[in-house]
Design a protein around this motif. Structure first.
Motif, short mmCIF file in Angstrom:
data_model
loop_
_atom_site.label_atom_id
_atom_site.label_comp_id
_atom_site.label_asym_id
_atom_site.label_seq_id
_atom_site.Cartn_x
_atom_site.Cartn_y
_atom_site.Cartn_z
N THR A 154 0.82 -1.21 0.00
CA THR A 154 0.00 0.00 0.00
C THR A 154 0.86 1.26 0.00
O THR A 154 0.36 2.35 -0.31
N MET A 155 2.13 1.12 0.33
CA MET A 155 3.03 2.28 0.33
C MET A 155 3.23 2.82 -1.08
O MET A 155 3.60 3.98 -1.26
N ARG A 156 2.94 2.01 -2.09
CA ARG A 156 3.01 2.46 -3.48
C ARG A 156 1.89 3.47 -3.76
O ARG A 156 2.03 4.33 -4.64
N CYS A 157 0.78 3.39 -3.01
CA CYS A 157 -0.39 4.21 -3.29
C CYS A 157 -0.55 5.41 -2.37
O CYS A 157 -1.30 6.34 -2.69
N ILE A 158 0.13 5.43 -1.23
CA ILE A 158 -0.13 6.46 -0.24
C ILE A 158 0.30 7.84 -0.72
O ILE A 158 -0.38 8.85 -0.45
N VAL A 159 1.41 7.94 -1.46
CA VAL A 159 1.87 9.24 -1.93
C VAL A 159 0.89 9.84 -2.95
O VAL A 159 0.43 10.98 -2.77
N PRO A 160 0.52 9.11 -4.02
CA PRO A 160 -0.46 9.71 -4.95
C PRO A 160 -1.82 9.94 -4.30
O PRO A 160 -2.55 10.86 -4.70
N PHE A 161 -2.18 9.15 -3.29
CA PHE A 161 -3.45 9.39 -2.58
C PHE A 161 -3.45 10.79 -1.97
O PHE A 161 -4.45 11.52 -2.05
N GLY A 162 -2.29 11.21 -1.42
CA GLY A 162 -2.20 12.56 -0.89
C GLY A 162 -2.44 13.62 -1.94
O GLY A 162 -3.11 14.63 -1.69
N GLY A 163 -1.93 13.41 -3.15
CA GLY A 163 -2.13 14.37 -4.22
C GLY A 163 -3.57 14.41 -4.72
O GLY A 163 -4.10 15.48 -5.03
N LEU A 164 -4.21 13.25 -4.79
CA LEU A 164 -5.60 13.20 -5.26
C LEU A 164 -6.55 13.80 -4.22
O LEU A 164 -7.56 14.42 -4.58
N LEU A 165 -6.22 13.62 -2.93
CA LEU A 165 -7.00 14.31 -1.90
C LEU A 165 -6.86 15.81 -2.03
O LEU A 165 -7.83 16.57 -1.93
N ARG A 166 -5.63 16.26 -2.27
CA ARG A 166 -5.37 17.69 -2.43
C ARG A 166 -6.13 18.26 -3.63
O ARG A 166 -6.60 19.39 -3.62
N GLY A 167 -6.25 17.45 -4.69
CA GLY A 167 -6.95 17.89 -5.89
C GLY A 167 -8.46 17.80 -5.80
O GLY A 167 -9.16 18.12 -6.76
#
Length: 359
Positions: A154-167
């Protein structure tokens, strides 16, 4: 315990014996079960990435990990020994100030205050036990039923998840992911689908990799192979969107020109948002009048909010985020040099995972 120590960037990396750390006030000690390895770890260790800043003494490198709480320090009330948890390298200073400093534990820090934080909390996860501030540790909850290696994915997804939340991605939105063929770009496509994106446009230069990404949700994920020409790429993306995107997520890595990013910006419909989360070695030529007339937003984002892991686990538990397309390549902790070689050449659907207690 066994721990890898890096003398400095470009210095010696050695496996050594160290005492198991004692829990500090406001901190926990975690017996690490598994950790994901950064794809650029080999270049990082070699000192080929000068933007990174590390402690001025030998330290334990390594980013995010999963494990079991071994002990807790004073001032820690919710975390308990025996809990399975996820460790995040993203650590934000806890004082009530306007601009709290932040670092990536075991990776880097930027700015004088962040450097002092790093000196206080220098070590990461490439050891059998890790001492972390409690605010960078999240209980796995129901995810504890999974294998530690599955949690590490899941560590592969946590960084882009932050960006999509921001967007502010909303269900039904059309989302453009530029740099989609990279590891985090592929993660962004997976998370956007899980968050309810109606259509995802995967943009990149490698047609074969983009074709594989489209198989995540045939018909709902559409590829655009970038040519480097901003006007034609923007037209192709807008056509694939069916008129324009609500959100563009930019995850290009170390880009030498702004062309793909500018094409993503110009693919937006009126009022669209562009989230910048990659890296670029040249300035981004923001078109002032075009930006104003279209009401576009450009949003920078570094990492993710503290509650992001819990929210990501909600997506997995609900069956919305399927991690099975990502294949773990497991190495024992002692084989870190070989693992770094594998991480440097792994595909966007592979993730190198360290087994910290392999016999």
């Amino acid at each position: 315990m066994k721990a890898w120590q890096l003398e400095r960037l470009g210095g010696a990396l050695s496996l050594t014996d160290l005492p198991i750390p004692e829990a500090r006030p406001g901190g926990v000690v975690v017996r690490i079960e598994a950790s994901s390895l950064m794809s650029y770890m080999k270049d990082y260790v070699a000192g080929n990435l000068p933007i990174y800043h590390t402690p001025d003494r030998p330290f334990i490198p390594g980013g995010n990990g999963a494990g079991i709480v071994h002990s807790v320090g004073s001032g820690v009330w919710h975390l308990q020994p025996g809990q399975r948890v996820v460790l995040s390298s993203h650590f934000v200073a806890q004082e009530n100030v306007q601009n709290p400093a932040e670092i990536l534990l075991g990776v880097t820090a930027n700015g004088p205050t962040a450097h002092r934080m790093q000196a206080d909390w220098p070590d990461g996860t490439l050891a059998e036990y890790a001492s972390f501030p409690a605010s960078a540790v999240t209980p796995a909850g129901e995810m504890s039923k999974l294998d530690a290696f599955d949690i590490a994915l899941t560590m592969r997804c946590i960084v882009p998840f932050g960006g999509l939340l921001r967007g502010r991605l909303a269900a039904g939105d059309t989302v453009v992911v530029s740099g989609a063929a990279g590891a985090y770009g592929t993660g962004a496509v997976m998370v956007a689908l899980a968050m309810g994106a109606g259509r995802v446009i995967a943009v990149g230069r490698r047609a074969e990799s983009l074709d594989a990404i489209c198989q995540l949700a045939p018909g709902r994920v559409v590829r655009v192979v970038a040519t480097g020409d901003v006007a034609s790429d923007a037209d192709a993306i807008r056509h694939a969107c069916g008129g324009g995107a609500h959100l563009a997520f930019d995850m290009v890595g170390n880009a030498g020109d702004p062309n793909i990013t500018m094409a993503a910006l110009r693919s937006l419909r009126k009022g669209g948002r562009l989230v910048l989360m990659g890296s670029m070695t040249v300035p981004l030529p923001v078109p002032y009048t075009e930006l104003m007339l279209n009401g576009w937003e450009i949003l920078g984002q570094f990492m993710y909010p503290r509650d992001a892991y819990g929210r990501l686990f909600d997506l997995v538990r609900a069956g919305l985020l399927d991690m099975t397309p990502i294949r773990p390549i497991v190495f024992p902790l002692a084989a870190l040099p070989e693992a770094m070689d594998a991480a440097a050449t792994s595909s966007n659907f592979e993730c190198v995972v360290m087994d910290h207690h392999a016999e």
